[in-house]
Design a protein around this motif. Structure first.
Motif, PDB file in Angstrom:
ATOM      1  N   ARG A   1     -20.563   9.626 -84.163  1.00 40.72           N
ATOM      2  CA  ARG A   1     -20.047   8.709 -85.179  1.00 40.72           C
ATOM      3  C   ARG A   1     -19.395   7.503 -84.501  1.00 40.72           C
ATOM      4  N   PHE A   2     -19.535   6.348 -85.128  1.00 39.51           N
ATOM      5  CA  PHE A   2     -18.872   5.134 -84.656  1.00 39.51           C
ATOM      6  C   PHE A   2     -17.490   5.078 -85.299  1.00 39.51           C
ATOM      7  N   CYS A   3     -16.443   5.070 -84.472  1.00 36.02           N
ATOM      8  CA  CYS A   3     -15.073   5.182 -84.966  1.00 36.02           C
ATOM      9  C   CYS A   3     -14.194   4.075 -84.377  1.00 36.02           C
ATOM     10  N   LYS A   4     -12.975   4.002 -84.893  1.00 35.93           N
ATOM     11  CA  LYS A   4     -12.005   3.056 -84.357  1.00 35.93           C
ATOM     12  C   LYS A   4     -10.599   3.553 -84.645  1.00 35.93           C
ATOM     13  N   ILE A   5      -9.640   3.051 -83.855  1.00 41.32           N
ATOM     14  CA  ILE A   5      -8.225   3.245 -84.126  1.00 41.32           C
ATOM     15  C   ILE A   5      -7.583   1.866 -84.218  1.00 41.32           C
ATOM     16  N   LYS A   6      -6.528   1.766 -85.021  1.00 40.17           N
ATOM     17  CA  LYS A   6      -5.866   0.479 -85.240  1.00 40.17           C
ATOM     18  C   LYS A   6      -4.391   0.598 -84.880  1.00 40.17           C
ATOM     19  N   CYS A   7      -3.875  -0.458 -84.284  1.00 34.62           N
ATOM     20  CA  CYS A   7      -2.458  -0.512 -83.930  1.00 34.62           C
ATOM     21  C   CYS A   7      -1.688  -1.116 -85.100  1.00 34.62           C
ATOM     22  N   ILE A   8      -0.828  -0.300 -85.718  1.00 33.36           N
ATOM     23  CA  ILE A   8      -0.030  -0.745 -86.857  1.00 33.36           C
ATOM     24  C   ILE A   8       1.424  -0.352 -86.611  1.00 33.36           C
ATOM     25  N   GLY A   9       2.287  -1.347 -86.530  1.00 34.87           N
ATOM     26  CA  GLY A   9       3.710  -1.086 -86.352  1.00 34.87           C
ATOM     27  C   GLY A   9       4.041  -0.339 -85.080  1.00 34.87           C
TER      28      GLY A   9
ATOM     29  N   GLN B   1       2.176   1.908 -83.593  1.00 35.30           N
ATOM     30  CA  GLN B   1       1.558   3.234 -83.551  1.00 35.30           C
ATOM     31  C   GLN B   1       0.055   3.109 -83.793  1.00 35.30           C
ATOM     32  N   TRP B   2      -0.708   3.939 -83.071  1.00 36.65           N
ATOM     33  CA  TRP B   2      -2.146   3.980 -83.302  1.00 36.65           C
ATOM     34  C   TRP B   2      -2.430   4.790 -84.566  1.00 36.65           C
ATOM     35  N   VAL B   3      -3.223   4.238 -85.448  1.00 38.26           N
ATOM     36  CA  VAL B   3      -3.582   4.883 -86.708  1.00 38.26           C
ATOM     37  C   VAL B   3      -5.081   5.156 -86.700  1.00 38.26           C
ATOM     38  N   GLY B   4      -5.456   6.360 -87.099  1.00 39.95           N
ATOM     39  CA  GLY B   4      -6.872   6.718 -87.139  1.00 39.95           C
ATOM     40  C   GLY B   4      -7.090   8.117 -86.596  1.00 39.95           C
ATOM     41  N   PRO B   5      -8.310   8.443 -86.267  1.00 39.95           N
ATOM     42  CA  PRO B   5      -9.456   7.524 -86.251  1.00 39.95           C
ATOM     43  C   PRO B   5     -10.047   7.271 -87.636  1.00 39.95           C
ATOM     44  N   LEU B   6     -10.656   6.102 -87.767  1.00 37.78           N
ATOM     45  CA  LEU B   6     -11.473   5.752 -88.921  1.00 37.78           C
ATOM     46  C   LEU B   6     -12.917   5.712 -88.437  1.00 37.78           C
ATOM     47  N   CYS B   7     -13.818   6.350 -89.174  1.00 39.64           N
ATOM     48  CA  CYS B   7     -15.205   6.452 -88.719  1.00 39.64           C
ATOM     49  C   CYS B   7     -16.166   6.013 -89.814  1.00 39.64           C
TER      50      CYS B   7
ATOM     51  N   VAL C   1      -9.320  -0.629 -81.394  1.00 40.54           N
ATOM     52  CA  VAL C   1     -10.178  -0.076 -80.349  1.00 40.54           C
ATOM     53  C   VAL C   1     -11.317   0.679 -81.024  1.00 40.54           C
ATOM     54  N   LYS C   2     -12.549   0.307 -80.694  1.00 36.31           N
ATOM     55  CA  LYS C   2     -13.722   0.960 -81.267  1.00 36.31           C
ATOM     56  C   LYS C   2     -14.403   1.825 -80.213  1.00 36.31           C
ATOM     57  N   PHE C   3     -14.973   2.934 -80.659  1.00 39.35           N
ATOM     58  CA  PHE C   3     -15.592   3.882 -79.729  1.00 39.35           C
ATOM     59  C   PHE C   3     -16.533   4.798 -80.506  1.00 39.35           C
ATOM     60  N   PHE C   4     -17.371   5.531 -79.768  1.00 35.13           N
ATOM     61  CA  PHE C   4     -18.226   6.553 -80.362  1.00 35.13           C
ATOM     62  C   PHE C   4     -17.561   7.910 -80.178  1.00 35.13           C
ATOM     63  N   GLY C   5     -17.495   8.671 -81.258  1.00 34.05           N
ATOM     64  CA  GLY C   5     -16.872   9.986 -81.203  1.00 34.05           C
ATOM     65  C   GLY C   5     -17.862  11.081 -81.552  1.00 34.05           C
ATOM     66  N   ALA C   6     -17.589  12.295 -81.073  1.00 36.63           N
ATOM     67  CA  ALA C   6     -18.402  13.473 -81.383  1.00 36.63           C
ATOM     68  C   ALA C   6     -17.661  14.288 -82.435  1.00 36.63           C
ATOM     69  N   ILE C   7     -18.267  14.426 -83.620  1.00 42.15           N
ATOM     70  CA  ILE C   7     -17.635  15.086 -84.751  1.00 42.15           C
ATOM     71  C   ILE C   7     -18.313  16.427 -84.998  1.00 42.15           C
ATOM     72  N   GLY C   8     -17.508  17.486 -85.155  1.00 40.85           N
ATOM     73  CA  GLY C   8     -18.048  18.785 -85.532  1.00 40.85           C
ATOM     74  C   GLY C   8     -18.566  19.590 -84.359  1.00 40.85           C
ATOM     75  N   PRO C   9     -18.971  20.848 -84.618  1.00 39.34           N
ATOM     76  CA  PRO C   9     -19.397  21.748 -83.536  1.00 39.34           C
ATOM     77  C   PRO C   9     -20.702  21.337 -82.872  1.00 39.34           C
ATOM     78  N   LEU C  10     -21.522  20.538 -83.552  1.00 42.38           N
ATOM     79  CA  LEU C  10     -22.787  20.098 -82.971  1.00 42.38           C
ATOM     80  C   LEU C  10     -22.677  18.730 -82.315  1.00 42.38           C
ATOM     81  N   GLY C  11     -21.457  18.178 -82.273  1.00 40.83           N
ATOM     82  CA  GLY C  11     -21.251  16.895 -81.603  1.00 40.83           C
ATOM     83  C   GLY C  11     -21.940  15.733 -82.285  1.00 40.83           C
TER      84      GLY C  11
ATOM     85  N   PRO D   1      -3.924   3.994 -75.418  1.00 44.13           N
ATOM     86  CA  PRO D   1      -4.283   5.261 -76.075  1.00 44.13           C
ATOM     87  C   PRO D   1      -4.659   6.321 -75.053  1.00 44.13           C
ATOM     88  N   GLN D   2      -4.374   7.558 -75.399  1.00 45.89           N
ATOM     89  CA  GLN D   2      -4.692   8.673 -74.506  1.00 45.89           C
ATOM     90  C   GLN D   2      -6.181   8.978 -74.570  1.00 45.89           C
TER      91      GLN D   2
END
Length: 229
Positions: free
Chosen positions: A55-63, A65-71, A42-52, A16-17
């Motif tokens: 959130r705990f998020c993840k992406i999943k490899c399906i077929g 291709q990376w799908v997500g993020p799901l948070c 792949v699980k990671f912490f992401g900064a959501i919105g203008p105030l950062g 993933p990039q």
């Protein structure tokens, strides 16, 4: 067994990039350049919105291709949900004061996540009247209501008939503050004077209040406006 392993390789995802503010970083790119052929999540912490907001998020490899993020949602139930579309604040009327979680938004172009609520009021309380809703919420890429506008009152329009009355706010003693939604919060023990400026030839305005616990002094004063020579 060999067939299953071959299928696993064919459905694998590339590394993933990793980007910072939309720009791929060399450090991040080097950190993720590894074998992802057997990685499905792949699980990671992401900064959501203008105030950062963190959130705990993840992406999943399906077929392949990376799908997500799901948070994990804000309710904290531990379940992952897809992120709905964000909303962009395209324009702010110069007479409006827009706040998000008690942070003032001074310019357009900010992007807010799904569910974000903006509080809106006129900058000069009493001199402008808010026309529209005092709040709007981002709902999957669209604002729930159109941003309001501020209408000038009688003191600013030389008492034209279609202008709402000006309300002058004075605090002889004590203190008060204007809330993000446009409410005037008066601290205990303070004295508040409200003056309504309205043309008497259009009628006599009356004060009303919702509190049933007390009565407040009211009065009327006739003032003659001097016309410029």
């Amino acid at each position: 067994m060999l067939s299953s392993f071959a299928e696993l390789l064919s459905d694998s995802c590339p590394p993933p990039q990793t980007a910072l503010n939309g720009t791929e970083t060399e450090e991040g790119d080097a950190r993720v350049h590894r074998d992802y052929k057997q990685v499905r999540e792949v699980k990671f912490f992401g900064a959501i919105g203008p105030l950062g907001e963190r959130r705990f998020c993840k992406i999943k490899c399906i077929g392949g291709q990376w799908v997500g993020p799901l948070c994990v949602n804000q309710q904290g139930n531990g379940r992952f949900h897809p992120l709905f579309r964000s909303c962009k604040l395209e324009y702010i009327n110069p007479h409006l004061l827009v706040t998000f979680r008690n942070v003032s938004i001074h310019s357009a172009g900010w992007v807010f996540p799904h569910g974000a609520k903006l509080q809106i009021r006129c900058r000069e309380l009493g001199l402008y009247k808010l026309l529209g809703a005092a709040a709007t919420r981002c709902q999957n890429g669209a604002w729930s209501t159109k941003l309001p506008s501020c209408v000038p009152t009688t003191l600013l329009t030389n008492f034209t008939e279609d202008a709402p009355p000006t309300v002058l706010i004075r605090i002889p003693s004590g203190s008060a503050s204007v809330e993000s939604g446009g409410e005037l919060a008066v601290f205990p023990g303070s004295t508040l004077h409200l003056e309504c400026l309205f043309s008497r030839r259009l009628g006599s305005p009356d004060w009303t209040w919702t509190s049933p616990t007390g009565q407040y002094l009211t009065g009327k004063v006739n003032t003659r406006l001097l016309q410029p020579s």
